[in-house]
Design an enzyme around this catalytic site. Structure first.
Site: not given
Ligand code: HEM
Ligand SMILES: *[C@@H]1O[C@H](CO)[C@@H](O)[C@H](O)[C@H]1NC(C)=O
Ligand SMILES: *[C@@H]1O[C@H](CO)[C@@H](O)[C@H](O)[C@H]1NC(C)=O
Ligand SMILES: *[C@@H]1O[C@H](CO)[C@@H](O)[C@H](O)[C@H]1NC(C)=O
Ligand SMILES: *[C@@H]1O[C@H](CO)[C@@H](O)[C@H](O)[C@H]1NC(C)=O
Length: 330
Positions: A66, A70-71, A78, A98, A197, A250
């Site tokens: 994740r 998110h990066d 980066d 976050n 997920h 899950d």
């Protein structure tokens, strides 16, 4: 098979091969062998780092995957997500998606320290994160894919960009899809990458509205399987105090990276509203059905979509830097 022994077709294969490697229109300067000379054990160091972290905490695999997502969704891949706040940088760690949620920073720090020991100031934090995500999936039983390397670390981060660009669980499929397409990803990538997920956990507040009072109806979400609903109501009772409790994304194969996430969606057992929404559109539902039936198809497509995601807005060449410490610009 016959055609392969035919010499003219062999020649055309050879030409195709040469054309591919000599082709001048290379999109960016990423390269699978980028660190082969300068840091030959890089992949092994990263794999060992992820493996040891997983011995203590299986969930860390999901958290690392994740973190990479998110990066990449905030001003490109980066390593901006790894930067701590300073007096001049309001970083992404405190963005809505976050704060009290993103995990795995210490694992990246540990891997970076080992890499610095072997090959100082050579390997970017963003490449380490991309490799860690791949190893996390692989060590969870999922696919393995090639990660091109040579990304450079950014020198800024943006809390507001993170708030605007990372998709949220209450967003419509249409809105989520436009966030993906604005990054050069497709509607298919939304479905494929949502398959992440299949591992990891979500806090109750990210899906609790489905359990008691869906969209002001006073009733649970009709697209949530009734026995799963009962279990979730136990984990997430209708009081504020339950907001941070955790439920597996899950529940059938919690820590295994497989295609059961898609089987769950077919059974109305998606945890997030944004997960189950993939069944609410004919095109995405057709893909979900295929992935629920063909695990190999999902594995193959997941690797391809991850490779695409890892190329979003990358910095290469002389731009950016190789951070010494992933939490701070040099
Ligand atoms: C499609 C839009 C997406 C939405 C709306 C979304 C939303 C969320 C939310 C709300 C959580 C729970 C966070 C928490 O409760 O603290 C979560 C967890 C997670 N997400 Fe997503 N996500 C999306 C796409 C992705 C993608 C593309 C990936 C990776 C390729 C990904 C990987 C994960 C993983 C592995 C977890 C579990 C993390 C852990 O246990 O630490 N997600 N996501
Ligand atoms: C083990 O995992 C827990 C989280 O489950 C974490 O708080 C702790 O720091 C980890 N310990 C080590 C040595 O990594
Ligand atoms: C979708 O995006 C629009 C425009 O940003 C916004 O006004 C709307 O509230 C969003 N809807 C959902 C359900 O996410
Ligand atoms: C989904 O439903 C089918 C048929 O009801 C059942 O055989 C299967 O075990 C369910 N799968 C999951 C993942 O719950
Ligand atoms: C799903 O699989 C079927 C049968 O293999 C194929 O015809 C169809 O195009 C696939 N649909 C999608 C959306 O991938």
């Amino acid at each position: 098979m016959d055609s392969y022994s035919n010499s003219s077709s062999f020649l055309s294969m050879l030409l195709l091969f040469l054309f591919f490697f000599l082709s001048p229109h290379v999109q960016c300067q990423l390269d699978y062998g980028f660190y082969d000379d300068a840091c030959p054990y890089l992949t092994k160091i990263v794999r060992y780092g992820v493996w040891s972290a997983m011995q203590n905490d299986t969930r860390i695999a999901a958290s690392l995957l994740r973190l990479h997502f998110h990066d990449c969704f905030v001003n490109g891949c980066d390593a901006s997500v790894l930067l701590d706040d300073t007096s001049t940088i309001k970083g992404e760690k405190n963005a809505l998606a976050n704060r009290n949620s993103a995990r795995g920073f210490e694992v990246i720090d540990d891997i970076k320290a080992s890499v610095e020991e072997q090959c100082p100031s050579t390997v970017s934090c963003v490449d380490i994160l991309a490799l860690a995500a791949r190893e996390a999936v692989s060590l969870s039983g999922g696919p393995y894919w090639s990660v091109s390397l040579g990304r450079r670390d950014g020198t800024t981060a943006s809390e507001s960009a993170a708030n605007e660009q990372i998709p949220g669980p209450f967003e419509s499929l249409q809105n989520i899809t436009s966030k993906f397409t604005s990054k050069g990803l497709s509607s298919k990538d939304v479905v494929v990458l949502s398959g992440a997920h299949t591992i990891g956990f979500a806090q109750c507040f990210t899906f609790k509205s489905r359990l008691f009072d869906f969209n002001g109806s006073g009733k649970p979400d009709p697209n949530l399987d009734s026995s799963l609903l009962q279990n979730l109501q136990t984990v997430c009772p209708n009081v504020d105090g339950s907001n941070a409790n955790l439920a597996p994304l899950d529940p059938v194969t919690i820590n295994k990276f497989d295609n059961v996430y898609f089987k769950n969606l077919v059974n109305n057992s998606g945890l997030l509203q944004s997960d189950q929404a993939l069944m609410g559109n004919t095109d995405t539902a057709a893909l979900v059905n295929n992935y629920s039936k063909y695990p190999y198809l999902f594995s193959k497509d997941f690797g391809a979509s991850m490779a695409k995601m890892a190329n979003i807005g990358v910095i290469t060449g002389q731009d950016g830097q190789i951070r010494k410490n992933c939490r701070a610009v040099n």
